[in-house]
Design a protein around this motif. Structure first.
Motif, PDB file in Angstrom:
ATOM      1  N   ALA A   1     -33.695 -77.791 -53.302  1.00 20.09           N
ATOM      2  CA  ALA A   1     -33.905 -79.218 -53.584  1.00 20.09           C
ATOM      3  C   ALA A   1     -34.132 -79.999 -52.292  1.00 20.09           C
ATOM      4  O   ALA A   1     -35.006 -80.874 -52.236  1.00 20.09           O
ATOM      5  CB  ALA A   1     -32.711 -79.779 -54.360  1.00 20.09           C
ATOM      6  N   ILE A   2     -33.362 -79.691 -51.245  1.00 19.94           N
ATOM      7  CA  ILE A   2     -33.566 -80.340 -49.940  1.00 19.94           C
ATOM      8  C   ILE A   2     -34.954 -80.006 -49.414  1.00 19.94           C
ATOM      9  O   ILE A   2     -35.689 -80.878 -48.942  1.00 19.94           O
ATOM     10  CB  ILE A   2     -32.470 -79.919 -48.942  1.00 19.94           C
ATOM     11  N   TRP A   3     -35.340 -78.731 -49.512  1.00 18.72           N
ATOM     12  CA  TRP A   3     -36.661 -78.301 -49.054  1.00 18.72           C
ATOM     13  C   TRP A   3     -37.761 -79.077 -49.782  1.00 18.72           C
ATOM     14  O   TRP A   3     -38.688 -79.594 -49.148  1.00 18.72           O
ATOM     15  CB  TRP A   3     -36.854 -76.796 -49.268  1.00 18.72           C
TER      16      TRP A   3
ATOM     17  N   GLN B   1     -42.038 -82.929 -49.868  1.00 18.35           N
ATOM     18  CA  GLN B   1     -42.805 -83.982 -50.534  1.00 18.35           C
ATOM     19  C   GLN B   1     -43.002 -85.168 -49.593  1.00 18.35           C
ATOM     20  O   GLN B   1     -44.042 -85.819 -49.619  1.00 18.35           O
ATOM     21  CB  GLN B   1     -42.091 -84.426 -51.818  1.00 18.35           C
ATOM     22  N   PHE B   2     -42.027 -85.421 -48.756  1.00 17.61           N
ATOM     23  CA  PHE B   2     -42.112 -86.501 -47.778  1.00 17.61           C
ATOM     24  C   PHE B   2     -43.047 -86.128 -46.620  1.00 17.61           C
ATOM     25  O   PHE B   2     -43.933 -86.894 -46.255  1.00 17.61           O
ATOM     26  CB  PHE B   2     -40.704 -86.824 -47.256  1.00 17.61           C
TER      27      PHE B   2
ATOM     28  N   GLN C   1     -20.663 -80.647 -47.605  1.00 15.68           N
ATOM     29  CA  GLN C   1     -21.756 -80.232 -48.493  1.00 15.68           C
ATOM     30  C   GLN C   1     -22.993 -79.845 -47.677  1.00 15.68           C
ATOM     31  O   GLN C   1     -23.260 -80.445 -46.638  1.00 15.68           O
ATOM     32  CB  GLN C   1     -22.131 -81.376 -49.439  1.00 15.68           C
ATOM     33  N   PRO C   2     -23.779 -78.859 -48.156  1.00 19.74           N
ATOM     34  CA  PRO C   2     -25.016 -78.518 -47.460  1.00 19.74           C
ATOM     35  C   PRO C   2     -25.933 -79.735 -47.341  1.00 19.74           C
ATOM     36  O   PRO C   2     -26.186 -80.429 -48.320  1.00 19.74           O
ATOM     37  CB  PRO C   2     -25.651 -77.448 -48.353  1.00 19.74           C
ATOM     38  N   ALA C   3     -26.377 -79.990 -46.111  1.00 19.08           N
ATOM     39  CA  ALA C   3     -27.224 -81.160 -45.846  1.00 19.08           C
ATOM     40  C   ALA C   3     -28.554 -80.770 -45.216  1.00 19.08           C
ATOM     41  O   ALA C   3     -29.400 -81.623 -44.973  1.00 19.08           O
ATOM     42  CB  ALA C   3     -26.488 -82.127 -44.933  1.00 19.08           C
TER      43      ALA C   3
ATOM     44  N   LYS D   1     -32.184 -88.259 -47.141  1.00 17.57           N
ATOM     45  CA  LYS D   1     -31.314 -89.434 -47.197  1.00 17.57           C
ATOM     46  C   LYS D   1     -30.470 -89.581 -45.932  1.00 17.57           C
ATOM     47  O   LYS D   1     -29.898 -90.653 -45.707  1.00 17.57           O
ATOM     48  CB  LYS D   1     -30.420 -89.361 -48.435  1.00 17.57           C
ATOM     49  N   ILE D   2     -30.404 -88.533 -45.110  1.00 17.26           N
ATOM     50  CA  ILE D   2     -29.574 -88.610 -43.900  1.00 17.26           C
ATOM     51  C   ILE D   2     -30.348 -88.200 -42.645  1.00 17.26           C
ATOM     52  O   ILE D   2     -29.753 -87.758 -41.666  1.00 17.26           O
ATOM     53  CB  ILE D   2     -28.266 -87.788 -44.048  1.00 17.26           C
TER      54      ILE D   2
END
Length: 149
Positions: free
Chosen positions: A21-23, A28-29, A64-66, A84-85
């Motif tokens: 999901a992070i990937w 997409q960004f 949490q994995p970031a 988001k971070i």
């Protein structure tokens, strides 16, 4: 000012969906020019192939994995942080960790991904070459970069 280092650890099976999901969100960004259909297909490849083949290190934020960095020997296959971070130094911490492990790193970055290109330049990487198309033969210029410890 004292920089607090986040915990970095090897990937665990239970991290997979979060990291995919992070990937996908980060891609997409940063890689919107590839199109949603291609990015969705690539996210399946990340889940089913790349996370299993690479040496992956996960950085935690509040437990949490970031984000993560995927290494194939001394090559960075990917470095992705939760959008988001961004800007909190997590990417830099992952790079530092990888450099401590490998002493020399190389990577490829899309020229259209100017934020990533600038990030790597700020973190001591230098351009070594450019290709007019990516590894899939698509007409997107790729910049090769490297850095030694």
């Amino acid at each position: 000012m004292i920089q607090i280092r986040n915990e970095i650890r090897p990937i665990r099976n239970e991290d997979t969906e979060t990291l995919v999901a992070i990937w996908l969100e980060a891609s997409q960004f940063a890689h919107s020019f590839l199109g949603q259909e291609r990015l969705q297909l690539q996210s399946e490849q990340v889940r089913d192939i790349y996370l299993k083949q690479a040496e992956n290190w996960v950085i935690l934020e509040n437990g949490q994995p970031a984000g993560f960095i995927g290494l194939m020997d001394q090559f960075i296959g990917g470095l992705f942080i939760d959008t988001k971070i961004h800007g909190k130094g997590l990417g830099r911490q992952l790079l530092d960790h990888a450099l401590e492990l490998k002493k020399t790193l190389s990577l490829e970055v899309y020229a259209l991904n100017t934020q990533a290109h600038s990030f790597y330049l700020r973190n001591g990487f230098t351009e070594t070459a450019r290709d007019p198309q990516d590894g899939e033969g698509l007409p997107f210029e790729v910049i090769h970069m490297s850095r030694d410890l």
